[in-house]
Design a protein around this motif. Structure first.
Motif, mmCIF file in Angstrom:
data_model
loop_
_atom_site.group_PDB
_atom_site.id
_atom_site.type_symbol
_atom_site.label_atom_id
_atom_site.label_comp_id
_atom_site.label_asym_id
_atom_site.label_seq_id
_atom_site.Cartn_x
_atom_site.Cartn_y
_atom_site.Cartn_z
ATOM 1 N N ARG A 153 36.063 40.109 36.899
ATOM 2 C CA ARG A 153 36.472 40.617 38.221
ATOM 3 C C ARG A 153 37.991 40.623 38.365
ATOM 4 N NH1 ARG A 153 32.348 39.021 42.512
ATOM 5 N NH2 ARG A 153 34.132 39.241 43.884
ATOM 6 N N LEU A 154 38.650 39.664 37.671
ATOM 7 C CA LEU A 154 40.102 39.494 37.845
ATOM 8 C C LEU A 154 40.919 40.402 36.931
ATOM 9 C CD1 LEU A 154 40.184 35.576 37.825
ATOM 10 C CD2 LEU A 154 40.047 37.068 39.811
ATOM 11 N N ASN A 155 40.356 40.688 35.754
ATOM 12 C CA ASN A 155 41.096 41.487 34.772
ATOM 13 C C ASN A 155 41.110 42.933 35.251
ATOM 14 O OD1 ASN A 155 42.450 42.446 32.603
ATOM 15 N ND2 ASN A 155 40.892 41.939 31.091
ATOM 16 N N ALA A 168 49.168 45.924 21.195
ATOM 17 C CA ALA A 168 48.921 45.149 22.418
ATOM 18 C C ALA A 168 49.366 45.934 23.652
ATOM 19 C CB ALA A 168 49.656 43.820 22.339
ATOM 20 N N SER A 169 48.882 45.475 24.808
ATOM 21 C CA SER A 169 49.124 46.173 26.074
ATOM 22 C C SER A 169 50.079 45.373 26.952
ATOM 23 C CB SER A 169 47.780 46.339 26.799
ATOM 24 O OG SER A 169 47.971 46.670 28.145
ATOM 25 N N VAL A 170 51.115 46.039 27.448
ATOM 26 C CA VAL A 170 52.043 45.383 28.368
ATOM 27 C C VAL A 170 52.121 46.230 29.631
ATOM 28 C CG1 VAL A 170 54.388 44.510 28.717
ATOM 29 C CG2 VAL A 170 53.365 44.426 26.431
ATOM 30 N N THR A 171 51.274 45.874 30.612
ATOM 31 C CA THR A 171 51.294 46.590 31.895
ATOM 32 C C THR A 171 51.570 45.640 33.058
ATOM 33 O OG1 THR A 171 48.893 46.401 32.163
ATOM 34 C CG2 THR A 171 49.700 48.397 31.095
ATOM 35 N N SER A 172 50.997 44.423 33.013
ATOM 36 C CA SER A 172 51.187 43.474 34.121
ATOM 37 C C SER A 172 52.647 43.024 34.174
ATOM 38 C CB SER A 172 50.306 42.239 33.936
ATOM 39 O OG SER A 172 48.964 42.611 33.856
ATOM 40 N N GLU A 173 53.055 42.626 35.350
ATOM 41 C CA GLU A 173 54.450 42.226 35.532
ATOM 42 C C GLU A 173 54.536 41.299 36.733
ATOM 43 O OE1 GLU A 173 56.817 45.745 35.936
ATOM 44 O OE2 GLU A 173 58.656 44.758 35.271
ATOM 45 N N ASN A 210 39.093 43.511 40.944
ATOM 46 C CA ASN A 210 38.102 44.372 41.600
ATOM 47 C C ASN A 210 38.550 44.776 42.996
ATOM 48 O OD1 ASN A 210 36.495 44.197 39.365
ATOM 49 N ND2 ASN A 210 34.741 43.265 40.391
ATOM 50 N N ASP A 211 39.289 43.877 43.673
ATOM 51 C CA ASP A 211 39.740 44.193 45.037
ATOM 52 C C ASP A 211 40.590 45.459 45.057
ATOM 53 O OD1 ASP A 211 38.499 41.871 45.687
ATOM 54 O OD2 ASP A 211 40.322 40.701 46.002
ATOM 55 N N ARG A 212 41.441 45.616 44.058
ATOM 56 C CA ARG A 212 42.256 46.844 43.998
ATOM 57 C C ARG A 212 41.355 48.076 43.883
ATOM 58 N NH1 ARG A 212 47.669 46.012 43.130
ATOM 59 N NH2 ARG A 212 48.263 44.022 42.210
ATOM 60 N N LEU A 213 40.306 47.943 43.055
ATOM 61 C CA LEU A 213 39.444 49.097 42.788
ATOM 62 C C LEU A 213 38.545 49.423 43.983
ATOM 63 C CD1 LEU A 213 38.551 48.224 39.089
ATOM 64 C CD2 LEU A 213 40.094 50.016 39.883
ATOM 65 N N VAL A 217 49.942 38.944 27.760
ATOM 66 C CA VAL A 217 49.769 39.964 26.721
ATOM 67 C C VAL A 217 48.698 39.476 25.747
ATOM 68 C CG1 VAL A 217 50.890 41.382 24.968
ATOM 69 C CG2 VAL A 217 52.235 40.478 26.875
ATOM 70 N N THR A 218 47.542 40.108 25.792
ATOM 71 C CA THR A 218 46.458 39.733 24.891
ATOM 72 C C THR A 218 46.900 39.918 23.442
ATOM 73 O OG1 THR A 218 44.690 40.139 26.466
ATOM 74 C CG2 THR A 218 44.132 40.420 24.154
ATOM 75 N N GLY A 219 46.776 38.856 22.656
ATOM 76 C CA GLY A 219 47.162 38.931 21.247
ATOM 77 C C GLY A 219 48.640 39.180 21.043
HETATM 78 C C1 LIG Z 1 41.566 37.906 29.688
HETATM 79 C C2 LIG Z 1 42.684 38.721 30.251
HETATM 80 C C3 LIG Z 1 43.470 39.459 29.418
HETATM 81 C C4 LIG Z 1 44.547 40.214 29.927
HETATM 82 N N1 LIG Z 1 45.333 40.912 29.065
HETATM 83 C C5 LIG Z 1 46.387 41.600 29.536
HETATM 84 C C6 LIG Z 1 47.236 42.326 28.651
HETATM 85 O O1 LIG Z 1 47.029 42.343 27.432
HETATM 86 N N2 LIG Z 1 48.291 42.996 29.169
HETATM 87 C C7 LIG Z 1 48.561 42.999 30.502
HETATM 88 O O2 LIG Z 1 49.538 43.636 30.898
HETATM 89 N N3 LIG Z 1 47.783 42.317 31.387
HETATM 90 C C8 LIG Z 1 46.696 41.625 30.922
HETATM 91 N N4 LIG Z 1 45.899 40.933 31.801
HETATM 92 C C9 LIG Z 1 46.258 40.916 33.221
HETATM 93 C C10 LIG Z 1 45.405 41.872 34.043
HETATM 94 O O3 LIG Z 1 45.587 43.182 33.597
HETATM 95 C C11 LIG Z 1 45.804 41.783 35.497
HETATM 96 O O4 LIG Z 1 47.145 42.035 35.642
HETATM 97 C C12 LIG Z 1 45.564 40.448 36.042
HETATM 98 O O5 LIG Z 1 44.282 39.979 35.719
HETATM 99 C C13 LIG Z 1 45.702 40.525 37.539
HETATM 100 O O6 LIG Z 1 46.287 39.358 37.881
HETATM 101 P P1 LIG Z 1 46.353 38.897 39.406
HETATM 102 O O7 LIG Z 1 44.968 38.806 39.961
HETATM 103 O O8 LIG Z 1 47.212 37.723 39.441
HETATM 104 O O9 LIG Z 1 47.166 39.992 40.105
HETATM 105 P P2 LIG Z 1 46.825 41.145 41.041
HETATM 106 O O10 LIG Z 1 45.967 42.174 40.427
HETATM 107 O O11 LIG Z 1 48.133 41.604 41.502
HETATM 108 O O12 LIG Z 1 46.004 40.495 42.230
HETATM 109 C C14 LIG Z 1 46.412 39.339 42.988
HETATM 110 C C15 LIG Z 1 45.505 39.157 44.178
HETATM 111 O O13 LIG Z 1 45.863 40.082 45.179
HETATM 112 C C16 LIG Z 1 44.804 40.936 45.490
HETATM 113 N N5 LIG Z 1 45.374 42.295 45.598
HETATM 114 C C17 LIG Z 1 46.534 42.689 45.083
HETATM 115 N N6 LIG Z 1 46.762 43.970 45.397
HETATM 116 C C18 LIG Z 1 45.723 44.408 46.071
HETATM 117 C C19 LIG Z 1 45.397 45.658 46.640
HETATM 118 N N7 LIG Z 1 46.197 46.709 46.589
HETATM 119 N N8 LIG Z 1 44.222 45.768 47.270
HETATM 120 C C20 LIG Z 1 43.408 44.714 47.357
HETATM 121 N N9 LIG Z 1 43.684 43.504 46.844
HETATM 122 C C21 LIG Z 1 44.830 43.343 46.213
HETATM 123 C C22 LIG Z 1 43.816 40.780 44.362
HETATM 124 O O14 LIG Z 1 42.515 40.895 44.819
HETATM 125 C C23 LIG Z 1 44.056 39.396 43.849
HETATM 126 O O15 LIG Z 1 43.256 38.496 44.555
HETATM 127 C C24 LIG Z 1 44.811 40.207 31.321
HETATM 128 C C25 LIG Z 1 43.988 39.458 32.188
HETATM 129 C C26 LIG Z 1 42.945 38.722 31.662
HETATM 130 C C27 LIG Z 1 42.092 37.940 32.608
#
Ligand SMILES: Cc1cc2nc3c(=O)[nH]c(=O)nc-3n(C[C@H](O)[C@H](O)[C@H](O)COP(=O)(O)OP(=O)(O)OC[C@H]3O[C@@H](n4cnc5c(N)ncnc54)[C@H](O)[C@@H]3O)c2cc1C
Length: 410
Positions: free
Chosen positions: A385-387, A135-140, A390-393, A170-172
């Motif tokens: 778009r959220l995973n 599994a992947s742990v990157t988000s925080e 897209n805004d970051r990219l 954390v997926t799975g």
């Molecule tokens: C189905 C699914 C499975 C996932 N599985 C995992 C997993 O296994 N492990 C894991 O670690 N994570 C996982 N994630 C989390 C994923 O990787 C992202 O961290 C998460 O979707 C982003 O959450 P967020 O929009 O709250 O946060 P953020 O990406 O922080 O964004 C929050 C908001 O702020 C905006 N924003 C933030 N920073 C910027 C910037 N620099 N420029 C422009 N806009 C910005 C974004 O557009 C967004 O609207 C999963 C997500 C989904 C949907």
């Protein structure tokens, strides 16, 4: 909050056998043979927001969990093109399962490239045998999805690495046998000095928080957890503080390619169902195939699919060529394309899912439990778009494009 110290056992479901066994020659055929298992379990796993245990068991037995493991460690030594092709096939059966598998492969590709020799020889053969789902742990909390920064700091004691990490999604996570975790390199290090660490589940004390009840991608069972434990120093993956390089070169390319391919496969699967229904005698009673509106809708969905397929295939070719020639995947024009692929695929395929619902109408498209899973596809793709937002990219790509005023393509 509930403690989950061990991996949840596989539960019996309607489909328990997998006859498919992957060969290096044809992993795509193997994936195609798993379609029935994935498809049969997809609706119930979506309904219950439960991990697709039977589908993952079938993947474990098939050899495909080792697609990205090099041949010398018993894996299939698959290329990025194989990753994309297999993810598409799996996506046709169950998008959640395809995404779980694609994310596992992105972790494995990173381990294969950046783990030290001792960790590689301990871990990669187990992954190849289907024993370890990573599994992947990157988000925080606080930094959200931002990949190359981290808040929680890695500790060090008697040469070991100390992990204490909150992981909001954390997926799975409840099923995983191992975790690849990003950590700030030390309490004194900057947030951008990110170190990647591997931990077996048995090396960690895991606490899983309840509450996974999302709109879509429900069967990914992406739970909130805390992970605590001590691992040997050789379980650091890549240089201390050097995850940004591994991310640009291997982790992010595999992620963007694997996700885009999974989404594409899911849309192709529903489009195939839709076209089959439209062509059947009963379908012809519900749909007028001479209607210009119906034909226009079909054509535009097909165009969306073909456009993503072409972009995906081109990016895969470019990355494989850069790898073959020792070029720089971190270079701006390459990153522009990779980021662009994820943004384009997520937006274009969401639009295709929307059009599919217009094409199929209320009974065949909008209803839960319809024979064609268009409604599930729509909910699932909303996450694309959220995973990794897209805004970051697009923010990153806007900057990269400013540095290329000549607009040098290809
Ligand atoms: C189905 C699914 C499975 C996932 N599985 C995992 C997993 O296994 N492990 C894991 O670690 N994570 C996982 N994630 C989390 C994923 O990787 C992202 O961290 C998460 O979707 C982003 O959450 P967020 O929009 O709250 O946060 P953020 O990406 O922080 O964004 C929050 C908001 O702020 C905006 N924003 C933030 N920073 C910027 C910037 N620099 N420029 C422009 N806009 C910005 C974004 O557009 C967004 O609207 C999963 C997500 C989904 C949907």
């Amino acid at each position: 909050m509930s403690a989950a110290p061990t991996r949840e056992p596989s539960t019996a479901t309607s489909v328990t056998t997998a006859t498919a066994t992957a060969t290096a020659a044809d992993p795509v055929l193997t994936a195609r043979q798993l379609f029935g298992v994935l498809r049969e379990n997809a609706a119930a796993d979506d309904e219950n927001a439960s991990f697709p245990v039977a589908s993952l068991d079938a993947l474990r037995a098939s050899g495909l969990m080792g697609l990205s493991v090099p041949v010398e460690y018993g894996g299939l030594g698959g290329s990025l093109a194989d990753l994309a092709a297999v993810a598409q096939e799996l996506g046709r059966g169950s998008l959640s399962t395809a995404l779980i598998w694609a994310m596992h492969c992105q972790q494995v590709a990173t381990l294969a490239e950046y783990a030290g020799p001792a960790l590689r020889s301990r871990l990669l053969p187990r992954i190849a045998r289907g024993e370890v789902y990573v599994a992947s742990v990157t988000s925080e909390k606080g930094k959200g999805g931002h990949l190359t920064s981290a808040a929680a700091a890695l500790g060090r004691e008697d040469g070991d690495l100390l992990i204490d990490r909150d992981a909001p999604i954390v997926t799975g996570g409840a099923q995983a046998d191992g975790f690849l975790i990003t950590m700030r390199d030390s309490a004194d290090a900057s947030a951008n000095a990110v170190t990647l660490v591997y931990a077996d589940r048995e090396q960690l004390e895991t606490t899983q928080r309840d509450g996974w009840n999302p709109m879509g991608m429900r069967a990914t069972h992406s739970v909130a957890m805390t992970l605590r434990g001590t691992v040997p120093a050789d379980q650091r993956v890549g240089a201390a503080g050097g995850f940004a390089e591994a991310s640009a070169a291997v982790f992010a390319p595999a992620a963007h390619i694997g996700w885009s391919a999974s989404w594409l496969g899911a849309v192709c699967g529903v489009l195939r169902d839709a076209l089959t229904t439209l062509r059947e005698p009963s379908g012809r009673r519900d749909f007028d195939l001479r209607s210009e509106l119906v034909l226009d809708r079909i054509a535009r969905i097909r165009l969306d699919v073909d456009a993503v397929d072409a972009f995906l295939a081109q990016v895969v070719r470019e990355i494989e060529e850069i790898r073959r020639t020792g070029g720089d995947i971190g270079a701006a024009p390459v990153q522009l394309r990779l980021n662009g692929l994820k943004v384009f695929a997520s937006e274009t395929l969401m639009s295709a899912a929307d059009r599919l619902m217009d094409l199929l109408g209320l009974r065949h498209g909008y209803m839960r439990g319809s024979a064609i899973p268009a409604e599930r596809l729509f909910r699932d793709l909303k996450s694309a778009r959220l995973n990794y937002s897209n805004d970051r990219l697009t923010t990153a790509n806007g900057t990269l494009a400013l540095f290329d005023p000549e607009v040098s393509l290809g």
